[in-house]
Design a protein around this motif. Structure first.
Motif, short mmCIF file in Angstrom:
data_model
loop_
_atom_site.label_atom_id
_atom_site.label_comp_id
_atom_site.label_asym_id
_atom_site.label_seq_id
_atom_site.Cartn_x
_atom_site.Cartn_y
_atom_site.Cartn_z
N GLU A 209 0.84 -1.20 0.00
CA GLU A 209 0.00 0.00 0.00
C GLU A 209 0.88 1.25 0.00
OE1 GLU A 209 -3.11 0.15 2.84
OE2 GLU A 209 -3.60 -1.96 2.60
N ASP A 210 0.43 2.27 -0.72
CA ASP A 210 1.13 3.54 -0.79
C ASP A 210 0.76 4.37 0.43
OD1 ASP A 210 2.42 5.85 -1.50
OD2 ASP A 210 1.10 6.34 -3.17
N PRO A 211 1.73 4.74 1.29
CA PRO A 211 1.37 5.51 2.49
C PRO A 211 0.90 6.93 2.17
CG PRO A 211 3.75 5.27 2.31
CD PRO A 211 3.14 4.44 1.23
N ASN A 212 1.16 7.43 0.97
CA ASN A 212 0.75 8.78 0.58
C ASN A 212 -0.59 8.81 -0.14
OD1 ASN A 212 3.17 9.83 1.60
ND2 ASN A 212 4.22 9.30 -0.30
N TYR A 213 -1.25 7.64 -0.25
CA TYR A 213 -2.52 7.59 -0.97
C TYR A 213 -3.61 8.22 -0.14
CZ TYR A 213 -6.73 5.63 -3.05
OH TYR A 213 -7.97 5.47 -3.62
N ASN A 214 -4.37 9.13 -0.74
CA ASN A 214 -5.48 9.80 -0.07
C ASN A 214 -6.76 9.44 -0.82
OD1 ASN A 214 -6.97 11.37 1.59
ND2 ASN A 214 -6.29 13.33 0.76
N PRO A 215 -7.58 8.52 -0.29
CA PRO A 215 -8.76 8.09 -1.03
C PRO A 215 -9.81 9.19 -1.13
CG PRO A 215 -8.77 7.17 1.16
CD PRO A 215 -7.47 7.87 1.00
N LEU A 216 -10.67 9.05 -2.13
CA LEU A 216 -11.78 9.96 -2.29
C LEU A 216 -12.72 9.83 -1.09
CD1 LEU A 216 -12.49 9.26 -6.06
CD2 LEU A 216 -11.39 11.28 -5.08
#
Length: 86
Positions: free
Chosen positions: A61-68
């Motif tokens: 998982e990408d720790p910088n991912y910000n889901p909608l």
């Protein structure tokens, strides 16, 4: 179609052999995968083939991912708006 008693016995013997073999293999797998590696000085003998890892492993998982907002747990932030009539 009539089946001779010898064929019935042969089928039952083969079934018994395969079931017994399957139980023995399952016990050996459990011991080598779960019991032996957790013993003091134990090592992991069975390794997953890399082709299976490539097919079935999930990507990190990408720790910088910000889901909608609609993908976040709980959905939208209901109740943070303006009060009616106030």
């Amino acid at each position: 179609m009539l089946v001779s008693p010898a064929i019935k016995i042969l089928i039952l013997c083969l079934l018994y052999f395969w079931l017994t073999l399957g139980i023995a293999v399952g016990h050996i797998y459990f011991f080598l995968e779960d019991v032996f590696p957790n013993q003091p000085g134990g090592i992991r003998i069975l390794k997953t083939p890399s082709i299976l890892k490539a097919i079935f492993d999930t990507p990190d998982e990408d720790p910088n991912y910000n889901p909608l907002p609609e993908e976040r747990p709980g959905g939208f932030a209901w109740g943070e708006g303006q009060r009616l009539g106030g």
